[in-house]
Scaffold this motif. Structure first.
Motif, PDB file in Angstrom:
ATOM      1  N   HIS A 258     -19.303   6.429  49.625  1.00 30.57           N
ATOM      2  CA  HIS A 258     -19.161   7.705  50.341  1.00 30.57           C
ATOM      3  C   HIS A 258     -17.825   8.303  49.943  1.00 30.57           C
ATOM      4  CE1 HIS A 258     -17.796   9.746  54.295  1.00 30.57           C
ATOM      5  NE2 HIS A 258     -18.397  10.622  53.524  1.00 30.57           N
ATOM      6  N   SER A 259     -17.835   9.524  49.458  1.00 31.67           N
ATOM      7  CA  SER A 259     -16.569  10.156  49.076  1.00 31.67           C
ATOM      8  C   SER A 259     -16.693  11.661  49.197  1.00 31.67           C
ATOM      9  CB  SER A 259     -16.214   9.827  47.617  1.00 31.67           C
ATOM     10  OG  SER A 259     -16.888  10.719  46.739  1.00 31.67           O
ATOM     11  N   PRO A 260     -15.556  12.329  49.287  1.00 35.34           N
ATOM     12  CA  PRO A 260     -15.595  13.776  49.121  1.00 35.34           C
ATOM     13  C   PRO A 260     -15.757  14.086  47.633  1.00 35.34           C
ATOM     14  CG  PRO A 260     -13.339  13.056  49.502  1.00 35.34           C
ATOM     15  CD  PRO A 260     -14.206  11.832  49.543  1.00 35.34           C
ATOM     16  N   CYS A 261     -16.285  15.245  47.333  1.00 34.10           N
ATOM     17  CA  CYS A 261     -16.465  15.677  45.954  1.00 34.10           C
ATOM     18  C   CYS A 261     -15.834  17.058  45.827  1.00 34.10           C
ATOM     19  CB  CYS A 261     -17.945  15.783  45.611  1.00 34.10           C
ATOM     20  SG  CYS A 261     -18.853  14.265  45.924  1.00 34.10           S
ATOM     21  N   PHE A 262     -15.171  17.279  44.706  1.00 35.08           N
ATOM     22  CA  PHE A 262     -14.451  18.543  44.520  1.00 35.08           C
ATOM     23  C   PHE A 262     -14.950  19.254  43.264  1.00 35.08           C
ATOM     24  CE2 PHE A 262     -11.786  15.433  46.661  1.00 35.08           C
ATOM     25  CZ  PHE A 262     -11.380  16.125  47.790  1.00 35.08           C
ATOM     26  N   ARG A 263     -15.403  20.465  43.440  1.00 39.39           N
ATOM     27  CA  ARG A 263     -15.903  21.209  42.282  1.00 39.39           C
ATOM     28  C   ARG A 263     -15.371  22.636  42.280  1.00 39.39           C
ATOM     29  NH1 ARG A 263     -22.147  18.848  41.991  1.00 39.39           N
ATOM     30  NH2 ARG A 263     -21.463  16.687  41.985  1.00 39.39           N
ATOM     31  N   SER A 264     -14.968  23.078  41.119  1.00 41.29           N
ATOM     32  CA  SER A 264     -14.370  24.408  41.035  1.00 41.29           C
ATOM     33  C   SER A 264     -15.425  25.495  41.186  1.00 41.29           C
ATOM     34  CB  SER A 264     -13.628  24.571  39.708  1.00 41.29           C
ATOM     35  OG  SER A 264     -14.559  24.788  38.672  1.00 41.29           O
ATOM     36  N   GLU A 265     -16.689  25.158  40.846  1.00 45.41           N
ATOM     37  CA  GLU A 265     -17.785  26.125  40.915  1.00 45.41           C
ATOM     38  C   GLU A 265     -17.489  27.361  40.084  1.00 45.41           C
ATOM     39  OE1 GLU A 265     -20.687  25.503  41.924  1.00 45.41           O
ATOM     40  OE2 GLU A 265     -20.309  23.655  43.032  1.00 45.41           O
ATOM     41  N   ALA A 266     -16.728  27.138  39.005  1.00 42.21           N
ATOM     42  CA  ALA A 266     -16.508  28.228  38.050  1.00 42.21           C
ATOM     43  C   ALA A 266     -17.871  28.584  37.485  1.00 42.21           C
ATOM     44  CB  ALA A 266     -15.579  27.755  36.945  1.00 42.21           C
ATOM     45  N   GLY A 267     -18.132  29.850  37.375  1.00 43.73           N
ATOM     46  CA  GLY A 267     -19.414  30.260  36.794  1.00 43.73           C
ATOM     47  C   GLY A 267     -20.531  30.360  37.813  1.00 43.73           C
ATOM     48  N   SER A 268     -20.225  30.100  39.097  1.00 45.83           N
ATOM     49  CA  SER A 268     -21.290  30.297  40.088  1.00 45.83           C
ATOM     50  C   SER A 268     -20.866  31.344  41.112  1.00 45.83           C
ATOM     51  CB  SER A 268     -21.644  28.975  40.776  1.00 45.83           C
ATOM     52  OG  SER A 268     -20.520  28.410  41.389  1.00 45.83           O
ATOM     53  N   TYR A 269     -20.027  32.278  40.657  1.00 43.61           N
ATOM     54  CA  TYR A 269     -19.580  33.364  41.530  1.00 43.61           C
ATOM     55  C   TYR A 269     -20.781  34.110  42.061  1.00 43.61           C
ATOM     56  CZ  TYR A 269     -15.294  32.373  39.049  1.00 43.61           C
ATOM     57  OH  TYR A 269     -14.226  31.731  38.506  1.00 43.61           O
ATOM     58  N   GLY A 270     -20.757  34.369  43.353  1.00 46.35           N
ATOM     59  CA  GLY A 270     -21.833  35.154  43.941  1.00 46.35           C
ATOM     60  C   GLY A 270     -23.078  34.349  44.270  1.00 46.35           C
ATOM     61  N   LYS A 271     -23.079  33.059  43.906  1.00 45.27           N
ATOM     62  CA  LYS A 271     -24.249  32.208  44.133  1.00 45.27           C
ATOM     63  C   LYS A 271     -24.002  31.390  45.404  1.00 45.27           C
ATOM     64  CE  LYS A 271     -26.801  29.397  40.821  1.00 45.27           C
ATOM     65  NZ  LYS A 271     -26.502  28.587  39.625  1.00 45.27           N
ATOM     66  N   ASP A 272     -24.946  31.404  46.318  1.00 44.95           N
ATOM     67  CA  ASP A 272     -24.827  30.626  47.553  1.00 44.95           C
ATOM     68  C   ASP A 272     -23.461  30.797  48.216  1.00 44.95           C
ATOM     69  OD1 ASP A 272     -27.375  29.353  47.210  1.00 44.95           O
ATOM     70  OD2 ASP A 272     -26.432  28.088  45.677  1.00 44.95           O
ATOM     71  N   THR A 273     -23.014  32.024  48.321  1.00 45.38           N
ATOM     72  CA  THR A 273     -21.677  32.229  48.888  1.00 45.38           C
ATOM     73  C   THR A 273     -21.662  31.996  50.393  1.00 45.38           C
ATOM     74  OG1 THR A 273     -22.221  34.567  48.953  1.00 45.38           O
ATOM     75  CG2 THR A 273     -20.808  33.824  47.151  1.00 45.38           C
ATOM     76  N   ARG A 274     -22.829  32.125  51.011  1.00 46.57           N
ATOM     77  CA  ARG A 274     -22.897  31.973  52.459  1.00 46.57           C
ATOM     78  C   ARG A 274     -23.091  30.503  52.826  1.00 46.57           C
ATOM     79  NH1 ARG A 274     -24.305  34.768  57.227  1.00 46.57           N
ATOM     80  NH2 ARG A 274     -25.919  33.723  58.469  1.00 46.57           N
ATOM     81  N   GLY A 275     -22.283  30.038  53.764  1.00 43.52           N
ATOM     82  CA  GLY A 275     -22.522  28.721  54.340  1.00 43.52           C
ATOM     83  C   GLY A 275     -22.075  27.536  53.513  1.00 43.52           C
ATOM     84  N   MET A 276     -22.696  26.396  53.835  1.00 39.42           N
ATOM     85  CA  MET A 276     -22.220  25.118  53.305  1.00 39.42           C
ATOM     86  C   MET A 276     -22.949  24.630  52.063  1.00 39.42           C
ATOM     87  SD  MET A 276     -21.692  22.659  56.605  1.00 39.42           S
ATOM     88  CE  MET A 276     -20.881  21.355  55.678  1.00 39.42           C
ATOM     89  N   ILE A 277     -23.821  25.461  51.526  1.00 37.25           N
ATOM     90  CA  ILE A 277     -24.647  25.003  50.412  1.00 37.25           C
ATOM     91  C   ILE A 277     -23.817  24.677  49.176  1.00 37.25           C
ATOM     92  CG2 ILE A 277     -26.472  25.673  48.785  1.00 37.25           C
ATOM     93  CD1 ILE A 277     -27.708  25.148  51.406  1.00 37.25           C
ATOM     94  N   ARG A 278     -22.873  25.530  48.860  1.00 35.47           N
ATOM     95  CA  ARG A 278     -22.095  25.360  47.638  1.00 35.47           C
ATOM     96  C   ARG A 278     -20.609  25.486  47.962  1.00 35.47           C
ATOM     97  NH1 ARG A 278     -23.957  25.461  42.506  1.00 35.47           N
ATOM     98  NH2 ARG A 278     -25.957  26.222  43.283  1.00 35.47           N
ATOM     99  N   GLN A 279     -19.931  24.368  48.050  1.00 36.53           N
ATOM    100  CA  GLN A 279     -18.545  24.346  48.489  1.00 36.53           C
ATOM    101  C   GLN A 279     -17.634  23.713  47.430  1.00 36.53           C
ATOM    102  OE1 GLN A 279     -17.893  24.130  52.742  1.00 36.53           O
ATOM    103  NE2 GLN A 279     -18.748  26.014  51.934  1.00 36.53           N
ATOM    104  N   HIS A 280     -16.356  24.036  47.534  1.00 35.32           N
ATOM    105  CA  HIS A 280     -15.393  23.375  46.638  1.00 35.32           C
ATOM    106  C   HIS A 280     -15.205  21.911  47.024  1.00 35.32           C
ATOM    107  CE1 HIS A 280     -14.395  26.849  44.372  1.00 35.32           C
ATOM    108  NE2 HIS A 280     -13.859  27.504  45.380  1.00 35.32           N
ATOM    109  N   GLN A 281     -15.452  21.620  48.282  1.00 30.00           N
ATOM    110  CA  GLN A 281     -15.315  20.249  48.781  1.00 30.00           C
ATOM    111  C   GLN A 281     -16.511  19.895  49.638  1.00 30.00           C
ATOM    112  OE1 GLN A 281     -11.645  19.395  50.980  1.00 30.00           O
ATOM    113  NE2 GLN A 281     -12.837  18.146  52.390  1.00 30.00           N
TER     114      GLN A 281
END
Length: 427
Positions: A258-281
Motif C-alpha cells: 500500500h503506498s501513495p502514488c504521484f503522477r504529474s499527469e502531464a498531457g492529461s490537461y482537461g481530462k477528468d478534472t472534476r473529483g478524485m478520478i485523476r489526481q497528482h497523489q
RNA sequence: GGAGGUGUGGCCGAGCGGUUUAAGGCACUGGUCUUGAAAACCAGCGAUGGCGUGAGUCAUCCGUGAGUUCGAAUCUCACCGCCUCCGCCA
C-alpha cells in the motif's frame, strides 16, 4: 528491454511484433550500429589481448634482467595502448547509441493480444455484477462527498492546487478502511507478503521498470537529487530483485504494497478534472509477482483474479478488459484492465491494470534466478493494482449512495469502520 | 553536520603492484560408501559479452567513475553505500 540475441537472430519477427502495437522499429539504424559495434568490440578485445600478453612478457624479461629487450616491448605496448584508446572511445560511443536505442523500444505483445490502435479496440473478456438501478437522480462522487462534508477540494486547492483532495471524518476513515481491507485480503487470503517501501526511487530503479528517458515527464522529480516520487509502488517493489540471482525454489515471490502514488499527469490537461478520478497523489494497493518464466501466463490470470476478488467482495459491478496492442503500456506483453461501474458517469472506468511483463523488466534490471539445471535465467515480473484506493472510494460513493445523500458502507468494510455502516454528514 | 572505519563471487572471507587462472570455508551439484539417510571422502561449481557446429577460447568484472603504470582487487583522486562514535532531531 528486448533480447539483443533475438534481435540479431530473428529481427523480422521482432519488427512485426512491434508493428502490431504501432511501433516502427528502425531496422536500418539498428543493423548499421550493431554491425559497427561488433566490429569495434572484436578489435578492442583483440588489442586488449595483445596488451595483456606484452605486459606478461615484459614482466618475465625484467625478472630475468633483460632490460633492453623489455624496453622494446614497452614501446610496443604503448603503441597498442594508443590504438586501444581510440577504439575504445568509438566503441563506447556506438554502444551508448545502441543501448540507449534498445532501452526505448517497448515490449512485444503476446500472440493472443488483440490488434488495435486505442482503447476503443480493447476486448471484454468477462463482466461481473449488474449495475444497480436508482429510483432517484444519482449524484456523482463529488456532489455526494462534498454534500456530506467528507470531501474538500477547495481546501486541497488552497494547499496544493488542482488535482489534490482533502478527506475528512468517516470519509477519511473509509479511505483508510479500503486500503486495509485490500491489504488484508491479499496477504491473508492470496498469499502475498506485505511490504512497506520508499516513496522515492533512484533513476536506475525507475529505468528498471519502464523507460525513464521516455516517461520522465510523467514523474515528479526531487530537485537537486536523482530521486523520483513513485507513480506506483511497482517501482520500488519490482526493483527488490534488481541485480539479484534468486534460487528457483524460492519462486514465486508475491508482494502486496500500500503506498501513495504521484503522477504529474502531464498531457492529461482537461481530462477528468472534476473529483478524485485523476489526481497528482492517490493511494493504491499494488500486488507484484516475481515468477519462473514458464509460470507467468498462469500467474497473470491468478493475479487478475486476486484484483477481481476485491471488487466482488465490495459488490461493485465491473468488467475485465483485455487491452489491445495499441493501448498497452511500454513494458507490458499483455494487460488486463478492470473497469468498475460508475453510475454517475453511466460508464465503466478503469480501477486496475494487471500486466505480465515477461522478461522485459527483468532484462532491464538483471533480475535472474538459477533454474533446476543450475543455469541462470531471467525471471518474469507481473503486477496489478489491487486496487486503486481513491477510485474505489469513488465507486463506493456512487454505487452505494442513498436518496437522502448518505452512503451505505459495503458489508465487507463495516468491520474496518468500527461498525459504522453508513456515511452521514460530517460535523 | 564532525571524526574514524569499511565495501572482494549465492553467502562468509584471504589477498594490499607481476603464475590471482581471485586462496580457504559454507551452500549447491554429481559420485563413492550405506537398506535409506546423515557423516566422511572424491570431483565439479561466479557473472556478462565476443568468436566457434563443438571440445573450447578471448575480453570485461573485486561498490561506482576517473587516473598512475609495460602491468591494478592491490597505488592516487572523486563520488556512492554501509558500520561505529559525537552533535542535532521526529
Amino acid at each position: 528491454m528486448l533480447d539483443i540475441q533475438q534481435l540479431r537472430k530473428d529481427l523480422n519477427t521482432v519488427v512485426e511484433g512491434l508493428a502490431r502495437r504501432g511501433f516502427a522499429f528502425d531496422k536500418e539504424l539498428f543493423m548499421k550500429e550493431e554491425t559497427r559495434r561488433k566490429e569495434l568490440q572484436t578489435r578492442k578485445e583483440d588489442l586488449q589481448a595483445q596488451k595483456n600478453r606484452l605486459a606478461k612478457e615484459y614482466g618475465a624479461l625484467m625478472a630475468k634482467g633483460q632490460a633492453t629487450e623489455a624496453q622494446a616491448l614497452r614501446l610496443q605496448s604503448t603503441e597498442i595502448g594508443e590504438q586501444l584508446a581510440d577504439c575504445e572511445a568509438e566503441y563506447i560511443a556506438v554502444d551508448g547509441v545502441l543501448s540507449g536505442f534498445l532501452r526505448t523500444i517497448p515490449n512485444i505483445p503476446r500472440a493472443e493480444v488483440p490488434q488495435g490502435k486505442d482503447a476503443e479496440e480493447n476486448v471484454k473478456v468477462r463482466e461481473w455484477g449488474t449495475p444497480k438501478t436508482f429510483d432517484f437522480v444519482v449524484k456523482d462522487h463529488v456532489d455526494i462527498g462534498t454534500g456530506l462534508g467528507g470531501l474538500d477540494f477547495d481546501t486541497a486547492a488552497k494547499l496544493s492546487g488542482a488535482r489534490f483532495s482533502v478527506l475528512k471524518g468517516n470519509m477519511a476513515r473509509l479511505h483508510r478502511a479500503i486500503a486495509q481491507f485490500m491489504l488484508n485480503t491479499h496477504t491473508m487470503e492470496h498469499g502475498y507478503t506485505e511490504v512497506y517501501v520508499p516513496y522515492m526511487v533512484s533513476d536506475v530503479s525507475a529505468d528498471g521498470v519502464s523507460s525513464l528517458a521516455k516517461f520522465k515527464e510523467d514523474l515528479f522529480k526531487i530537485e537537486g537529487r536523482d530521486l523520483y516520487l513513485i507513480p506506483t509502488s511497482e517501482y520500488p517493489v519490482t526493483n527488490f530483485v534488481r541485480d539479484e540471482i534468486l534460487k528457483h525454489e524460492d519462486l514465486p515471490l508475491k508482494f502486496a504494497c500500500h503506498s501513495p502514488c504521484f503522477r504529474s499527469e502531464a498531457g492529461s490537461y482537461g481530462k477528468d478534472t472534476r473529483g478524485m478520478i485523476r489526481q497528482h497523489q492517490f493511494d493504491k494497493v499494488e500486488i507484484v509477482q516475481i515468477v519462473h518464466p514458464e509460470k507467468s501466463a498462469e500467474a497473470h490470470e491468478e493475479l487478475v483474479g486476486h484484483a477481481e476478488t476485491i471488487l466482488k467482495k465490495l459488490e461493485l459491478p465491473y468488467r475485465t478488459m483485455l487491452l489491445c496492442t495499441g493501448d498497452m503500456g511500454f513494458s507490458s506483453a499483455k494487460t488486463y484492465d478492470l473497469e468498475v461501474w460508475l453510475p454517475a458517469q453511466n460508464a465503466y472506468r478503469e480501477i486496475s491494470s494487471c500486466s505480465n511483463f515477461e522478461a522485459f523488466q527483468a532484462r532491464r534490471m538483471m533480475a535472474r534466478f538459477k533454474n533446476a539445471q543450475g543455469k541462470t535465467e531471467l525471471l518474469h515480473t507481473l503486477n496489478g493494482s489491487g486496487l486503486a484506493v481513491g477510485r474505489t472510494l469513488v465507486a463506493i460513493l456512487e454505487n452505494y449512495q442513498n436518496a437522502d445523500g448518505s452512503v451505505t458502507v459495503p458489508t465487507a468494510l463495516v468491520p474496518y469502520m468500527g461498525g459504522v455502516s453508513k456515511l452521514e454528514a460530517v460535523k
